[in-house]
Write a protein that holds these residues in place. Sequence first.
Motif, mmCIF file in Angstrom:
data_model
loop_
_atom_site.group_PDB
_atom_site.id
_atom_site.type_symbol
_atom_site.label_atom_id
_atom_site.label_comp_id
_atom_site.label_asym_id
_atom_site.label_seq_id
_atom_site.Cartn_x
_atom_site.Cartn_y
_atom_site.Cartn_z
ATOM 1 N N LYS A 98 0.820 -1.208 0.000
ATOM 2 C CA LYS A 98 0.000 0.000 0.000
ATOM 3 C C LYS A 98 0.857 1.262 0.000
ATOM 4 N N MET A 99 1.929 1.246 0.812
ATOM 5 C CA MET A 99 2.807 2.406 0.876
ATOM 6 C C MET A 99 3.385 2.735 -0.493
ATOM 7 N N TRP A 100 3.868 1.680 -1.148
ATOM 8 C CA TRP A 100 4.476 1.900 -2.464
ATOM 9 C C TRP A 100 3.431 2.217 -3.522
ATOM 10 N N ALA A 101 2.253 1.623 -3.424
ATOM 11 C CA ALA A 101 1.201 1.937 -4.385
ATOM 12 C C ALA A 101 0.882 3.430 -4.316
ATOM 13 N N TRP A 102 0.905 3.968 -3.106
ATOM 14 C CA TRP A 102 0.649 5.406 -2.938
ATOM 15 C C TRP A 102 1.815 6.233 -3.481
ATOM 16 N N MET A 103 3.044 5.793 -3.208
ATOM 17 C CA MET A 103 4.197 6.533 -3.723
ATOM 18 C C MET A 103 4.253 6.476 -5.247
ATOM 19 N N LEU A 104 3.750 5.382 -5.817
ATOM 20 C CA LEU A 104 3.786 5.210 -7.274
ATOM 21 C C LEU A 104 2.498 5.692 -7.938
ATOM 22 N N HIS A 105 1.617 6.324 -7.159
ATOM 23 C CA HIS A 105 0.340 6.812 -7.687
ATOM 24 C C HIS A 105 0.574 7.675 -8.930
ATOM 25 N N ASP A 106 -0.249 7.462 -9.983
ATOM 26 C CA ASP A 106 0.053 8.156 -11.244
ATOM 27 C C ASP A 106 -0.179 9.670 -11.158
ATOM 28 N N GLN A 107 -1.180 10.122 -10.381
ATOM 29 C CA GLN A 107 -1.445 11.557 -10.324
ATOM 30 C C GLN A 107 -0.750 12.267 -9.160
ATOM 31 N N PHE A 108 -0.821 11.649 -7.969
ATOM 32 C CA PHE A 108 -0.339 12.349 -6.779
ATOM 33 C C PHE A 108 0.870 11.668 -6.140
ATOM 34 N N GLY A 109 1.510 10.757 -6.884
ATOM 35 C CA GLY A 109 2.604 9.991 -6.294
ATOM 36 C C GLY A 109 3.907 10.776 -6.225
#
Lengths: 309, 275
Positions: free
Chosen positions: A136-147
């Motif tokens: 989850k942490m990395w999914a958020w860091m890799l977020h396409d718009q707000f990462g």
Amino acid sequence: MAAAAHDSLTRARVRTAWLFLAPMLLVLAIVALWPLARTLLLSLTDASLGNAGAARFVGFENYLVKEDGVWYGLLADPLWWLALRNTLTFAFVSVAAEVVLGTLIALILNARFRFRGMMRAAVLVPWAIPTVVSAKMWAWMLHDQFGIVNDLLLRLGLIGAPLAWLANADLALWSVIAVDVWKTTPFVALLVLAALQMLPEDCYEAARVDGIHPVKVFFFVTLPLIRPALIVAVIFRFLDAMRVFDLVYVMTGNADATLTLSVHARQILVDFQDAGSGSAASVLLFVVIALLSVLCLLAMRGEVLGRRQ
Amino acid sequence: MMALARAVAFRLLVAALLAYLLFPFYYAVITSMKGGSAIFSVDYWPSQIDFSNYARIFSEQPFALNMLNSVLVAFAVVALSLLLGLTAAFSLGRIRFRGRNALLFAVLAVSMFPQVAVLSGMFELVRAFGLYNSLLSLVFSYMIFTLPFTVWVLTSFMRELPHEIEEAAIMDGAGPWTLVVRIFLPLLWPAMVTTGLLAFIVAWNEFLFALTFILSNEQRTVPVAIALITGGSEFELPWGGIMAASVTVTLPLIVLVLVFQRRLVAGLTAGAVKG
């Protein structure tokens, strides 16, 4: 007389041994052997998950069958082969990266410097974080718009536009591999460090006196000596990586680009409620891993024999 | 000059590694403290300190209950696997009998089982025992992960203890149970703490069985609860709440790991290096 008494004592001890083993063996048989046997059996039926009672024996139809000149079954399904390819890519690339990076970290941790204690503690952090949380942490860091990853790379001018790390089929598998490397490198580093700490000081002393370059010392002295530990780490990690589930499922769900054998089997079994075909997919994964384990064992035995000669 | 350059390069390398290892968790912490629309802007430093995300996961979701479930399951798993592991390790480590090595090998083989390979069989079993949607299904099924390494690590520690220890006790007429509880248990405390911690972490983190065998929100354990957090609406980003939940479950674990650092590392590497 004394021998007879000794014999009966030995027999009593062996009886005790089995008595004390029995609870553990019983539990292991119930949670491991029985479910595995049932999975094997279910894979030969057309059972659905809710109602295995009405299942019909279908032989190897879930695996491979030819009907009216067309092949059906998992082994004829391109998706299964895709999952196999993804899983192998994941396992090979992530383990290779983990071993290189893990050895580097272990070498640093083995050196003497001021922040060594802090560094050793820091290494344990990714390992301690639950897989779902890292995903989850990395999914958020890799977020396409707000990462933050896109933001950083844009600021550094390394990319021209934000990338969809997890949605883009060409990037998703690599992103998941990168996260696995972050999460499990510490484990490899700790194993290698333990091996490094057991190395004899004197060969290093000799190398230093002779003025041999440290890089050369690493490749000709250290590496051969820590080889056994590295091989153990590689085998452990490789067999573990072959069954990867949590990370992939949480980061990219059932997407084709990252579909692994475990994710694929669970999807058929739970989402499609197809216990027959899902069990067959599970059995295939088991067979793939068993074959790889045997190969690893043979490689390890060769290694041990090679060292003895 | 060269030496200085080398020292600086080494420091930089260490700093880069520290950032790589720690940044994701740091970023989770600062994200978890962003309220409202602050979540839409990328910040490298803490921009606000707002605990509303934490308040929300406990008020809008049964997160406290999920934590309690995880704690209950983890403690039960640790207790059960240590008890079974200790008695088995006594047999495997202290008594010679035929088939001992084959048994150890079989136990090791179980740890290579892919979890998904037992999923359908385990699901049937859980249903048959009436444990579906019950925490007991998890305690029961987690034995497949924790027993193999508990047995292995405890056996290897048990073997290292000198022989004289039990001979004296046997002379005094101590039975095997007394031997295990009175003689070996006190000596094996360090190993028990290590394996217990490892079992705790495994049980605390497990995902697939918890996802499959538990149906209701109130019975879920933490990893599944975190994986299933979604926003209140399509336009709401759930990441503040997810990060708050992540930090909440990870902090105790990090503290635990740092406190028991040495023991954990010894346990992790024991099997591999000696084996």
